[in-house]
Scaffold this motif. Structure first.
Motif, mmCIF file in Angstrom:
data_model
loop_
_atom_site.group_PDB
_atom_site.id
_atom_site.type_symbol
_atom_site.label_atom_id
_atom_site.label_comp_id
_atom_site.label_asym_id
_atom_site.label_seq_id
_atom_site.Cartn_x
_atom_site.Cartn_y
_atom_site.Cartn_z
ATOM 1 N N SER A 69 0.850 -1.190 0.000
ATOM 2 C CA SER A 69 0.000 0.000 0.000
ATOM 3 C C SER A 69 0.881 1.234 0.000
ATOM 4 O O SER A 69 2.089 1.153 0.237
ATOM 5 C CB SER A 69 -0.926 0.012 1.225
ATOM 6 O OG SER A 69 -0.172 0.095 2.427
ATOM 7 N N SER A 70 0.275 2.360 -0.263
ATOM 8 C CA SER A 70 1.041 3.601 -0.305
ATOM 9 C C SER A 70 0.116 4.772 -0.061
ATOM 10 O O SER A 70 -1.115 4.644 -0.117
ATOM 11 C CB SER A 70 1.748 3.753 -1.657
ATOM 12 O OG SER A 70 0.802 3.837 -2.711
ATOM 13 N N LEU A 71 0.717 5.922 0.197
ATOM 14 C CA LEU A 71 -0.052 7.158 0.257
ATOM 15 C C LEU A 71 -0.742 7.395 -1.075
ATOM 16 O O LEU A 71 -0.232 6.996 -2.127
ATOM 17 C CB LEU A 71 0.868 8.343 0.539
ATOM 18 C CG LEU A 71 1.392 8.548 1.967
ATOM 19 C CD1 LEU A 71 2.391 9.685 1.973
ATOM 20 C CD2 LEU A 71 0.264 8.849 2.914
ATOM 21 N N ILE A 224 -5.193 5.847 -11.062
ATOM 22 C CA ILE A 224 -4.852 5.797 -9.643
ATOM 23 C C ILE A 224 -3.889 4.652 -9.402
ATOM 24 O O ILE A 224 -4.011 3.571 -10.018
ATOM 25 C CB ILE A 224 -6.119 5.651 -8.769
ATOM 26 C CG1 ILE A 224 -5.760 5.763 -7.289
ATOM 27 C CG2 ILE A 224 -6.855 4.356 -9.069
ATOM 28 C CD1 ILE A 224 -6.963 5.837 -6.372
ATOM 29 N N ASN A 225 -2.915 4.897 -8.548
ATOM 30 C CA ASN A 225 -1.980 3.836 -8.188
ATOM 31 C C ASN A 225 -2.665 2.830 -7.275
ATOM 32 O O ASN A 225 -3.511 3.178 -6.461
ATOM 33 C CB ASN A 225 -0.744 4.413 -7.502
ATOM 34 C CG ASN A 225 -1.082 5.239 -6.263
ATOM 35 O OD1 ASN A 225 -1.965 6.070 -6.303
ATOM 36 N ND2 ASN A 225 -0.367 5.004 -5.180
ATOM 37 N N ILE A 226 -2.316 1.569 -7.446
ATOM 38 C CA ILE A 226 -2.758 0.501 -6.547
ATOM 39 C C ILE A 226 -1.504 0.004 -5.853
ATOM 40 O O ILE A 226 -0.801 -0.870 -6.348
ATOM 41 C CB ILE A 226 -3.472 -0.636 -7.305
ATOM 42 C CG1 ILE A 226 -4.616 -0.088 -8.165
ATOM 43 C CG2 ILE A 226 -3.991 -1.690 -6.331
ATOM 44 C CD1 ILE A 226 -5.308 -1.152 -9.017
ATOM 45 N N GLY A 227 -1.199 0.624 -4.716
ATOM 46 C CA GLY A 227 0.078 0.353 -4.084
ATOM 47 C C GLY A 227 1.213 0.859 -4.957
ATOM 48 O O GLY A 227 1.116 1.901 -5.605
ATOM 49 N N HIS A 228 2.314 0.092 -5.016
ATOM 50 C CA HIS A 228 3.501 0.526 -5.744
ATOM 51 C C HIS A 228 3.681 -0.193 -7.075
ATOM 52 O O HIS A 228 4.482 0.252 -7.897
ATOM 53 C CB HIS A 228 4.751 0.281 -4.891
ATOM 54 C CG HIS A 228 4.777 1.062 -3.618
ATOM 55 N ND1 HIS A 228 5.090 2.401 -3.574
ATOM 56 C CD2 HIS A 228 4.527 0.689 -2.337
ATOM 57 C CE1 HIS A 228 5.042 2.830 -2.323
ATOM 58 N NE2 HIS A 228 4.706 1.818 -1.555
ATOM 59 N N THR A 229 2.959 -1.281 -7.297
ATOM 60 C CA THR A 229 3.261 -2.124 -8.459
ATOM 61 C C THR A 229 2.120 -2.240 -9.453
ATOM 62 O O THR A 229 2.297 -2.850 -10.507
ATOM 63 C CB THR A 229 3.648 -3.540 -7.996
ATOM 64 O OG1 THR A 229 2.554 -4.114 -7.258
ATOM 65 C CG2 THR A 229 4.892 -3.497 -7.098
ATOM 66 N N ARG A 230 0.972 -1.672 -9.127
ATOM 67 C CA ARG A 230 -0.196 -1.812 -9.995
ATOM 68 C C ARG A 230 -0.811 -0.445 -10.267
ATOM 69 O O ARG A 230 -0.620 0.506 -9.516
ATOM 70 C CB ARG A 230 -1.237 -2.747 -9.369
ATOM 71 C CG ARG A 230 -0.711 -4.154 -9.081
ATOM 72 C CD ARG A 230 -1.734 -4.980 -8.325
ATOM 73 N NE ARG A 230 -1.273 -6.342 -8.080
ATOM 74 C CZ ARG A 230 -0.584 -6.714 -7.007
ATOM 75 N NH1 ARG A 230 -0.270 -5.814 -6.082
ATOM 76 N NH2 ARG A 230 -0.201 -7.961 -6.858
#
Length: 519
Positions: A69-71, A224-230
């Motif tokens: 997860s990420s900001l 939108i980012n899904i965490g750092h890898t998606r």
């Protein structure tokens, strides 16, 4: 005779998973009925807030659930790429988590599923569809049929289960809502967007490490980012475009190339799906012993990222009330406060999401130009904060901000253990005091709190790491505060004499089913 459970949960998405885990943690016999044979395994939601993360903390190993997860800050831009509004993300909100979190839904669901299966009181029945129900004065009988991933198996297995109460968490097309004959109010927002989910084949570029809403009258779209890898990409369907056309592989690659200059060397497409964005709320959320939750009770456009968060709030609001009723600590009437508390809250968020949705779906170029001018001139305010609860289980007659959310910091106990407040105090009510409340409360009130599963935390006996709880008491100008299991502030005590009255008011708010306490 059908097996008897305390609660049957129908539907095993985020709302149903959370409800089953919280109730299983509280020791109740729970049966889950889900038509699909396994967890969905793909992301539908991509954003949660810090309040939702705190609930997941109660329902799962939070570090496992949010390991990727990420900001997630949000930027809204117009068709020219000019920034209309920027919604920042706070690295640590009052709940102990970022206030905007980009996460991978399958990780969250797997973590909750793993936790609840370990309780030994939750029976998960996947591959079973509910085809009927019968209610009486003592419970609900659900009729089940086997599901073969396409339809109910007419000649397949059938069974039935019986529970004292039922939580319908079976989605926007809720079969239980239909069986109950509950209608929905339609707020007139209906848009279709194609969803293209991807995995990065190279490090995520910086310009994709947050959410961007493109308010382009030619075609609204977002990423939108899904965490750092998606990464998720969404594009509004234009008049004449069909679901079949927009989910074709060649269409997805064309959209990614035309709008983001991305191709097969950059990302791998994992899912293509057209979503219908709608805003509808059920006309009633309780029918006898059955409660509608999540999308079965309310749907909203995704522009605030609050659809799943709202469903999870339903679960945590309802779970502790069912726990008290099932344990004989409150009457059945307490369950009527579920809708009384949740409906105004979710309705306000739905209207805010509709407002943002109209901004994102403006197709008239002149209207869009006026909209842009208003935003760029700073004349459009940010969406208002979520409203506090204003009815239900709250202490009356006080100036304290009852109905708002209480914070979570980190503490260290006298035995040396340290960690998040909830992890060390448990899931339930929490009475947080500046000093030892034993004398002020007396043995009978302390026994009452124990029966209610209330943790009593005197800050002079723990190390309030970071001082979050002491600072909160100072802001409240109080010697104590009482938080509900859903983190809502029930009330405060101005002094030691008022501390006893605070506990008495909690007893009264729970309708007097716990015996009166001598003063």
């Amino acid at each position: 005779m059908a097996p008897l459970y305390d609660i049957a949960v129908v539907g095993y998405g985020p709302t149903g998973l959370t409800a089953a885990s919280l109730l299983g943690r509280l020791g109740h016999r729970v049966v889950v009925c889900e038509r699909w044979p396994g967890l969905y395994g793909l992301p539908r939601l991509t954003h949660i807030d810090d309040e939702t993360a705190r609930t997941i903390q109660a329902a799962a190993d939070i570090d496992e659930a949010l390991h990727d997860s990420s900001l997630c800050q949000y930027v809204w831009v117009n068709g020219k790429g000019e920034t209309l509004v920027r919604i920042p993300a706070t690295p640590e909100g009052s709940m102990g988590y970022p206030d905007h979190i980009s996460m991978y839904q399958p990780d969250v669901e797997s973590a909750i599923d793993k936790r609840l299966r370990g309780y030994g009181t939750v029976d998960v029945r996947q591959g079973w569809a509910v085809t009927g129900l019968d209610q009486d004065a003592d419970g609900v009988t659900l009729r089940l049929r086997g599901w073969n991933s396409d339809a109910i198996s007419a000649d397949g297995p059938h069974d039935q289960v019986r529970a004292r109460y039922v939580i319908a968490a079976d989605g926007s097309r809720s079969g239980l809502r239909e069986l109950l004959g509950v209608e929905r109010q339609d707020f007139g927002f209906n848009e279709q967007w194609v969803n293209v989910d991807t995995e990065w084949l190279r490090p995520q570029p910086a310009e994709f490490a947050y959410g961007t809403q493109y308010c382009d009258p030619a075609r609204g779209h977002m990423t939108i980012n899904i965490g750092h890898t998606r990464q998720r990409f969404e594009f509004a369907l234009l008049p004449g475009e069909t679901r079949e056309e927009m989910t074709a592989p060649e269409t997805a690659w064309r959209l990614l190339r035309d709008y983001h200059d991305l191709g097969p060397d950059d990302v791998r497409i994992t899912r293509r799906l057209v979503y219908g964005f709608e805003a509808r709320i059920a006309t009633r959320w309780r029918a006898g012993r059955v409660f509608l939750t999540g999308d079965a009770a309310h749907t909203m456009p995704p522009y605030l990222g609050q659809g799943a968060c709202s469903g999870i709030r339903d679960s945590t609001n309802l779970a502790w009330k069912l726990h008290l009723v099932l344990g004989g600590q409150a009457p059945d009437a307490l369950l009527d406060t579920y809708e009384a508390e949740r409906r105004p809250h979710v309705t306000a968020i739905t209207h805010a999401a509709i407002g943002l949705g109209k901004v994102a779906n403006t197709h008239d170029t002149e209207v869009a130009a006026a909209r842009d001018a208003a935003f760029l001139a700073g004349k459009v305010p940010l969406p208002p904060p979520f409203p506090p609860l204003s009815d239900g289980v709250l202490r009356p007659g006080t100036d304290a901000p009852v109905g708002t959310l209480t914070p979570q910091g980190r503490i260290r106990l006298a035995d040396g253990r340290s960690g998040r407040f909830d992890d060390l105090t448990g899931y339930g009510f929490a009475l947080v005091t500046a000093e030892d409340p034993t004398t002020a409360l007396g043995p009978e009130r302390l026994a009452l709190l124990q029966r209610l599963g209330c943790a009593v935390v005197a800050l002079d006996t723990v190390d309030d790491l970071g001082g979050r709880h002491r600072e909160y008491l100072q802001r409240l100008d109080a010697v104590a505060y009482l938080a509900r299991p859903d983190f809502v502030l029930f009330g405060t005590a101005a002094d030691s004499r008022d501390l006893g009255a605070l506990v008495d008011d909690l007893r009264a708010a729970l309708s007097g089913t716990v015996e009166a306490v001598a003063v």
